[in-house]
Design an enzyme around this catalytic site. Structure first.
Site, short mmCIF file in Angstrom:
data_model
loop_
_atom_site.label_atom_id
_atom_site.label_comp_id
_atom_site.label_asym_id
_atom_site.label_seq_id
_atom_site.Cartn_x
_atom_site.Cartn_y
_atom_site.Cartn_z
CG HIS A 172 -1.68 -1.24 1.45
ND1 HIS A 172 -2.94 -1.48 0.96
CD2 HIS A 172 -1.32 -2.35 2.13
CE1 HIS A 172 -3.33 -2.70 1.33
NE2 HIS A 172 -2.35 -3.25 2.04
CB SER A 293 13.42 22.84 -13.86
OG SER A 293 12.64 24.01 -13.83
CE LYS A 299 11.63 19.79 -10.08
NZ LYS A 299 10.28 19.67 -10.60
CD GLU A 306 8.56 12.86 -15.16
OE1 GLU A 306 9.71 13.34 -15.11
OE2 GLU A 306 7.54 13.55 -15.19
#
Ligand code: ARG
Length: 482
Positions: A172, A293, A299, A306
């Site tokens: 979970h 970024s 970043k 992704e």
């Protein structure tokens, strides 16, 4: 041609009927007809398979005496030269000639005359395309199989390196029990092994040759289907001509296998995204597999992971698209089936890229073993070890042990301390039989080392698993670049 800004009513008509089948047609098709009908823009990807199929067909026709040896030699030479033209980018593909089959055949006749026009004896584009497409999918399976094996090897190598390094195991997505990072990586090796198995099953079932089924009914010529099947490295000819020209379940099975594999890769990619995220910081990807970024200089984004996650949508879409094309088609061939190729090509490209990206990321990532170890012990992750101790040492029934442990967790939680920080007196307040010995099972290392059941997370198990897989995969080359 382009149909942009051209209303259908004013669509032009090409002057001449199709050179290959235009015998009973006085005029040519409208531009719209040609645009919707042609497949050359994408099925030119089948050129190698089409030439291989034609070479086998011609050799067989000569062998049984349907064409002469001289014609066969001329066809072989012509097709070989056409292959060289296409490979060199010197072939003028024509939309008017619809597809790869007629583009190559027309060029052959242009080059060698009469002999070229004999090639299409005892076959149809229906058995031709079914054969070409099976050959293409078979080649694609062989390429992807190598890539999957390479990724499995990358994972097993990293697993061997981190066989005993703890990380929090989750259910979970809540901290559950400590596991090793190696164990977690090896889970994907098992998934990918089944993916390879599904691709191998698909290959085995598709490896029958449709050539010689002709348009749908077979042919009256005395062809030798076993010969063409064996020249093209098929196991045997297909058994039913109607099935052979109208079945695309090999492509669907392939797309199903790719969809399941993409689902696995997507889960791995999602974990990479989570592990890279700073609150977790389990791993770090280098500049090679991250992007920056444009506004936030700190970043380091895991875009490759992704996109692996996202490309799964394209692969699943290909499967659903082709299932939808095929459902409800009457036997045998229908032009609908021309729509089988683009989804298969797109899914193959996406799968190959996803495998390469995962392979690259797995080899690239640096594990933050200290951070993983620190979190492996958080969240009362060794609570099950207390319950197991009560069962093993005090012979308390597991269900009772579970309740006792729950109360110990509540006590620790109330004081915001770990289980190992509870005093013996506090422990004994819940279960008088508890002794000092219980503290020995509360460490992350002890918890992991105790999980020696078959397939369990103990470092020795993981090392053995990883080593076994690396031995099995030893003869596979690495396909990743970096
Ligand atoms: N381009 C066609 C396809 O991909 C080849 C078969 C065409 N057959 C026919 N009878 N029109 O399906």
């Amino acid at each position: 041609m382009s149909l942009k800004n051209q209303p259908p009513a004013q669509a032009a008509t090409t002057a001449n009927a199709n050179a290959q089948w235009g015998g009973r047609f006085a005029g040519g098709p409208s531009d719209i007809m040609q645009a919707i009908n042609a497949s050359i823009s994408f099925d030119k990807a089948l050129w190698k398979q089409d030439i291989a199929g034609s070479l086998a067909h011609a050799a067989m026709l000569a062998h049984v005496g349907i064409i002469s040896r001289e014609d066969e030699a001329a066809i072989r030479k012509g097709l070989t030269e056409i292959g060289a033209e296409i490979a060199a980018g010197n072939f003028a593909f024509s939309e008017a000639l619809e597809d790869i089959h007629m583009n190559i055949e027309a060029r052959l006749s242009e080059r060698i005359g009469e002999a070229g026009k004999r090639l299409h004896t005892a076959r149809s584009r229906n058995d031709q395309v079914a054969t070409d497409f099976r050959l293409w999918v078979r080649d694609a399976i062989d390429g992807l199989d190598q890539q999957v094996a390479s990724l499995m090897r990358a994972l097993a190598e990293r697993a061997r390196e981190h066989a005993a390094d703890p990380m929090p195991g989750f259910t979970h997505l809540q901290t559950a029990q400590p596991v090793t990072f190696g164990h977690h990586l090896m889970a994907y090796v098992e998934m990918l092994a089944r993916d390879r198995g599904r691709l191998a099953d698909t290959r085995r079932r598709l490896n029958e040759c449709p050539l010689g089924s002709a348009a749908l009914a077979g042919t009256s010529f005395p062809i030798d289907r076993k010969m063409t099947a064996s020249l093209l490295h098929f196991d045997r000819p297909t058994a039913n001509s109607l099935d052979a020209v109208s079945d695309r379940d090999f492509a669907l099975e392939y797309l199903s296998a790719l969809s399941i594999m993409a689902m696995h890769l997507s889960r791995m990619a999602e974990e990479i995204v989570i592990w890279c995220s700073s609150p977790f910081s389990f791993i770090r990807l280098s500049d090679a597999f991250t992007t920056g970024s444009s506004i936030m200089p700190q970043k380091r984004n895991p875009d490759a992971a992704e996109l692996v996650r996202a490309k799964t949508g394209r692969i699943n879409g290909s499967l659903i698209g082709l299932l939808t094309v095929m459902k409800g088609l009457p036997l045998a061939y229908a032009k609908d089936m021309q729509e089988d190729k683009e989804p298969v090509f797109a899914a193959t490209d996406a799968a190959a890229l996803c495998l390469a990206a995962c392979d690259g990321m797995v080899r690239d990532m640096t594990a933050n073993t200290q951070q993983m170890r620190a979190l492996a012990g958080s969240g009362y992750s060794t609570a099950t070890d207390i319950a197991d101790w009560l069962v093993r040492v005090l012979k308390v029934p597991f269900r009772t042990a579970h309740h006792v442990t729950g109360r110990l967790v509540a006590r620790a939680e109330a004081q915001n301390i770990g289980l190992a920080d509870l005093t013996l007196a506090e422990m004994q307040a819940e279960e008088p039989g508890i002794t000092q010995d219980i503290y020995s099972v509360l460490t992350v290392d002890a918890s992991i080392a105790s999980r020696t059941s078959e397939g369990g997370t103990a470092g020795s198990n993981v090392l053995a698993q990883a080593t076994r897989w690396l031995d099995t995969l030893a003869d596979h080359p690495t396909t990743a670049e970096g």
